[in-house]
Scaffold this motif. Structure first.
Motif, PDB file in Angstrom:
ATOM      1  N   ARG A  96      23.066 -34.675  20.693  1.00  0.00           N
ATOM      2  CA  ARG A  96      23.561 -35.855  20.703  1.00  0.00           C
ATOM      3  C   ARG A  96      23.236 -36.651  19.303  1.00  0.00           C
ATOM      4  NH1 ARG A  96      23.245 -37.316  25.935  1.00  0.00           N
ATOM      5  NH2 ARG A  96      22.996 -34.674  27.274  1.00  0.00           N
ATOM      6  N   LEU A  97      23.976 -37.894  19.162  1.00  0.00           N
ATOM      7  CA  LEU A  97      23.326 -38.899  17.439  1.00  0.00           C
ATOM      8  C   LEU A  97      22.979 -39.629  18.115  1.00  0.00           C
ATOM      9  CD1 LEU A  97      24.672 -40.415  15.279  1.00  0.00           C
ATOM     10  CD2 LEU A  97      26.266 -41.825  16.828  1.00  0.00           C
ATOM     11  N   VAL A  98      21.236 -39.670  17.145  1.00  0.00           N
ATOM     12  CA  VAL A  98      20.398 -40.208  17.531  1.00  0.00           C
ATOM     13  C   VAL A  98      20.135 -41.646  16.431  1.00  0.00           C
ATOM     14  CG1 VAL A  98      19.046 -38.420  18.689  1.00  0.00           C
ATOM     15  CG2 VAL A  98      19.483 -38.449  15.631  1.00  0.00           C
ATOM     16  N   MET A  99      21.061 -41.758  15.263  1.00  0.00           N
ATOM     17  CA  MET A  99      20.787 -42.847  14.298  1.00  0.00           C
ATOM     18  C   MET A  99      22.032 -43.245  13.797  1.00  0.00           C
ATOM     19  SD  MET A  99      18.229 -43.557  11.479  1.00  0.00           S
ATOM     20  CE  MET A  99      17.044 -44.325  12.919  1.00  0.00           C
ATOM     21  N   GLN A 100      22.924 -43.800  13.428  1.00  0.00           N
ATOM     22  CA  GLN A 100      23.371 -44.478  12.689  1.00  0.00           C
ATOM     23  C   GLN A 100      23.688 -45.510  11.776  1.00  0.00           C
ATOM     24  OE1 GLN A 100      27.348 -44.056  14.820  1.00  0.00           O
ATOM     25  NE2 GLN A 100      26.910 -46.282  15.687  1.00  0.00           N
ATOM     26  N   TRP A 101      24.862 -45.205  10.571  1.00  0.00           N
ATOM     27  CA  TRP A 101      24.353 -46.455   9.725  1.00  0.00           C
ATOM     28  C   TRP A 101      26.206 -46.796   8.704  1.00  0.00           C
ATOM     29  CZ3 TRP A 101      21.780 -42.385   8.676  1.00  0.00           C
ATOM     30  CH2 TRP A 101      21.513 -41.409   7.958  1.00  0.00           C
ATOM     31  N   GLY A 102      26.405 -47.863   8.232  1.00  0.00           N
ATOM     32  CA  GLY A 102      27.639 -47.964   7.638  1.00  0.00           C
ATOM     33  C   GLY A 102      28.745 -48.148   8.501  1.00  0.00           C
ATOM     34  N   GLU A 103      29.700 -47.877   7.831  1.00  0.00           N
ATOM     35  CA  GLU A 103      31.062 -47.385   8.905  1.00  0.00           C
ATOM     36  C   GLU A 103      31.614 -46.594   9.123  1.00  0.00           C
ATOM     37  OE1 GLU A 103      34.381 -47.548   9.975  1.00  0.00           O
ATOM     38  OE2 GLU A 103      33.776 -50.285   9.877  1.00  0.00           O
ATOM     39  N   GLN A 104      31.314 -45.873  10.786  1.00  0.00           N
ATOM     40  CA  GLN A 104      32.004 -45.009  10.622  1.00  0.00           C
ATOM     41  C   GLN A 104      32.893 -44.562  10.603  1.00  0.00           C
ATOM     42  OE1 GLN A 104      28.501 -42.718  11.992  1.00  0.00           O
ATOM     43  NE2 GLN A 104      28.353 -44.378  10.615  1.00  0.00           N
ATOM     44  N   LYS A 105      34.372 -45.014  10.588  1.00  0.00           N
ATOM     45  CA  LYS A 105      34.879 -44.756  10.211  1.00  0.00           C
ATOM     46  C   LYS A 105      35.913 -44.582   8.676  1.00  0.00           C
ATOM     47  CE  LYS A 105      37.113 -45.895  15.121  1.00  0.00           C
ATOM     48  NZ  LYS A 105      37.819 -47.077  16.074  1.00  0.00           N
ATOM     49  N   GLN A 106      35.243 -44.918   8.500  1.00  0.00           N
ATOM     50  CA  GLN A 106      35.335 -44.741   6.557  1.00  0.00           C
ATOM     51  C   GLN A 106      35.428 -43.899   5.766  1.00  0.00           C
ATOM     52  OE1 GLN A 106      33.721 -47.837   4.243  1.00  0.00           O
ATOM     53  NE2 GLN A 106      33.691 -47.143   2.101  1.00  0.00           N
ATOM     54  N   ARG A 107      36.986 -43.319   5.045  1.00  0.00           N
ATOM     55  CA  ARG A 107      36.433 -41.884   4.296  1.00  0.00           C
ATOM     56  C   ARG A 107      36.117 -42.057   3.081  1.00  0.00           C
ATOM     57  NH1 ARG A 107      42.299 -41.659   6.719  1.00  0.00           N
ATOM     58  NH2 ARG A 107      42.823 -42.340   4.033  1.00  0.00           N
ATOM     59  N   TYR A 108      35.595 -41.349   2.442  1.00  0.00           N
ATOM     60  CA  TYR A 108      34.795 -40.983   1.021  1.00  0.00           C
ATOM     61  C   TYR A 108      35.160 -40.201   0.890  1.00  0.00           C
ATOM     62  CZ  TYR A 108      31.661 -45.008   2.840  1.00  0.00           C
ATOM     63  OH  TYR A 108      31.138 -45.661   3.966  1.00  0.00           O
ATOM     64  N   GLY A 109      35.306 -39.749  -0.752  1.00  0.00           N
ATOM     65  CA  GLY A 109      35.858 -38.529  -1.649  1.00  0.00           C
ATOM     66  C   GLY A 109      34.564 -38.114  -1.306  1.00  0.00           C
ATOM     67  N   LEU A 110      34.700 -37.036  -0.857  1.00  0.00           N
ATOM     68  CA  LEU A 110      33.575 -35.950  -0.875  1.00  0.00           C
ATOM     69  C   LEU A 110      33.223 -35.225  -2.184  1.00  0.00           C
ATOM     70  CD1 LEU A 110      34.033 -34.676   2.895  1.00  0.00           C
ATOM     71  CD2 LEU A 110      33.170 -37.104   2.255  1.00  0.00           C
ATOM     72  N   LYS A 111      34.114 -34.752  -3.089  1.00  0.00           N
ATOM     73  CA  LYS A 111      33.916 -34.159  -4.490  1.00  0.00           C
ATOM     74  C   LYS A 111      33.643 -33.217  -3.371  1.00  0.00           C
ATOM     75  CE  LYS A 111      34.879 -38.334  -7.265  1.00  0.00           C
ATOM     76  NZ  LYS A 111      35.803 -38.167  -7.360  1.00  0.00           N
ATOM     77  N   SER A 112      32.202 -32.243  -4.562  1.00  0.00           N
ATOM     78  CA  SER A 112      32.186 -30.809  -4.191  1.00  0.00           C
ATOM     79  C   SER A 112      31.603 -30.026  -2.788  1.00  0.00           C
ATOM     80  CB  SER A 112      31.053 -30.798  -4.806  1.00  0.00           C
ATOM     81  OG  SER A 112      32.064 -30.325  -6.716  1.00  0.00           O
ATOM     82  N   SER A 113      31.522 -31.377  -1.797  1.00  0.00           N
ATOM     83  CA  SER A 113      30.932 -31.188  -0.597  1.00  0.00           C
ATOM     84  C   SER A 113      32.197 -30.813  -0.163  1.00  0.00           C
ATOM     85  CB  SER A 113      31.036 -32.602   0.758  1.00  0.00           C
ATOM     86  OG  SER A 113      29.534 -32.549   0.227  1.00  0.00           O
ATOM     87  N   THR A 114      33.637 -30.777  -0.745  1.00  0.00           N
ATOM     88  CA  THR A 114      35.109 -29.824  -0.473  1.00  0.00           C
ATOM     89  C   THR A 114      34.584 -28.490  -0.846  1.00  0.00           C
ATOM     90  OG1 THR A 114      36.557 -32.254  -1.359  1.00  0.00           O
ATOM     91  CG2 THR A 114      36.950 -29.860  -1.170  1.00  0.00           C
ATOM     92  N   LYS A 115      33.554 -28.613  -1.139  1.00  0.00           N
ATOM     93  CA  LYS A 115      33.281 -26.597  -1.546  1.00  0.00           C
ATOM     94  C   LYS A 115      32.996 -26.151   0.394  1.00  0.00           C
ATOM     95  CE  LYS A 115      32.622 -26.709  -6.178  1.00  0.00           C
ATOM     96  NZ  LYS A 115      32.739 -27.779  -6.355  1.00  0.00           N
ATOM     97  N   ALA A 116      32.562 -26.615   0.532  1.00  0.00           N
ATOM     98  CA  ALA A 116      31.374 -25.758   1.504  1.00  0.00           C
ATOM     99  C   ALA A 116      32.275 -26.140   3.282  1.00  0.00           C
ATOM    100  CB  ALA A 116      30.570 -26.729   2.220  1.00  0.00           C
TER     101      ALA A 116
END
Length: 361
Positions: free
Chosen positions: A69-89
């Motif tokens: 269950r979602l307990v907290m969120q912030w910012g624009e939830q639909k905006q895409r960000y360049g994830l850089k090395s999170s791409t590895k995982a």
């Protein structure tokens, strides 16, 4: 005595929250996450806000879930960000698929079995005599020896003797899996992983390899070093897939055994000398299959089973199995002083953990 045991069993089935191994009370997101107040899942909202507020020092977006269950969120939830090395995982998930499908038999197989021109260019790599012995496992654990850049980089050392952070090694792994399937990894992952867990192309995109030719044997060449852009909702869903050990509702998307390999430190790499230690500290003691972890307790107040993706600008997918938590965050860098160790991200992860501990005390 039988009656007491029966009552205990019923209580466990009905009231205990879902854990990483599954239970009858598991919650799964559909088009959106089911929401609840932090207190309803045993979290202190004021402590949890410390994680959010720290994340916002770099702007961006984020979300935190517990028990699905979602307990907290912030910012624009639909905006895409360049994830850089999170791409590895995220990319390494394709290796889990390949193991499940029998496209590769073991991570300990030579990379050359799947990629005849593996490691070349540059030609100097062939002269080392090491290429035939480099395995998929070496590529997945940063122990293959390739230099940092994601292009055609030279080998710095013999496989398995040191740990060195690299984009080039994971990019060779992406090519091996591409050739094993004979198809674009972007197409494969959307069909087999992303869409089944509720991620569409508005949530996540994966660019072609920006360091090497755009195709390999006529197939789009992706990379694991970088290249994925995604919103924090997609990131959290990927984290939740890993939290549930590769299962999404009734479908085992990737093997649970693969998730366990990805999130722990393999005995073969633990304690290896780290190249550029000033930048990557004791990484070989807290790194799995392209995922970082807290296995050595570097973060004293964070469980040792916690693990996460980590990209430039501090894109994070945090999974804490023992607390049944997933958190995601993307935006600008949190690392204001350019610390190379966990000091940049600990003020985000630690309050999430302490929000549970303080509620219990």
């Amino acid at each position: 005595m039988r009656e007491i045991r029966l009552i205990v069993c019923i209580f466990m089935l009905v009231y205990l929250p879902a854990g990483g191994n599954g239970s009858t009370k598991e919650i799964w997101p559909d088009s959106s996450w089911k929401r609840t107040k932090p207190e309803q899942v045993g979290m202190n909202q004021d402590v949890l806000k410390k994680a959010r507020n720290y994340a916002l020092t770099g702007g961006g977006s984020g979300c935190i879930t517990r028990h699905g269950r979602l307990v907290m969120q912030w910012g624009e939830q639909k905006q895409r960000y360049g994830l850089k090395s999170s791409t590895k995982a995220i990319g390494i998930t394709a290796a889990g698929l390949a193991l499940k499908d029998g496209k590769i038999e073991s991570l300990h197989e030579p990379a050359k079995k799947y990629h005849p021109s593996f490691g070349v260019p540059p030609e100097s790599n062939a002269a080392t005599g090491w290429l035939d012995k480099i395995t998929l496992f070496h590529l997945a654990t940063q122990t293959a020896g390739f230099d940092k850049n994601g292009g055609y980089t030279k080998l710095l050392f013999e496989q398995g003797t040191k740990w060195s952070y690299s984009d080039g090694g994971p990019n060779w792994l992406a090519e091996c899996i591409t050739l094993a399937y004979g198809q674009d990894l972007n197409t494969l992952m959307f069909r087999r992983v992303f869409r089944p867990i509720g991620i569409d192309k508005n949530d996540l995109t994966w660019r072609n390899n920006s360091y090497r030719p755009k195709d390999i044997k006529g197939i789009a060449r992706r990379e694991f070093g970088s290249g994925i852009s995604a919103n924090v909702n997609a990131m959290a869903r990927i984290g939740y897939l890993y939290l549930r050990r590769g299962r999404w509702q009734d479908e085992q998307i990737i093997p649970a055994s693969f998730v366990d390999m990805a999130r722990t430190v393999p005995k073969e790499i633990k304690g290896l000398p780290v190249v550029r230690k000033e930048s990557y500290f004791d990484a070989s003691d807290h790194y799995g299959l392209l995922w970082w972890n807290n296995a050595d307790g570097t973060m004293a107040n964070v469980p040792r089973d916690a693990y996460w993706s980590w990209g430039l600008y501090d894109s994070l997918i945090v999974v804490i199995p023992g607390l049944d938590i997933v958190a995601s965050r993307a935006g600008k860098s949190l690392n204001k002083e350019r610390n190379s160790d966990y000091k940049a991200i600990e003020p985000f992860i630690e309050p999430i953990v302490l929000s549970v501990k303080e509620k219990k005390e």
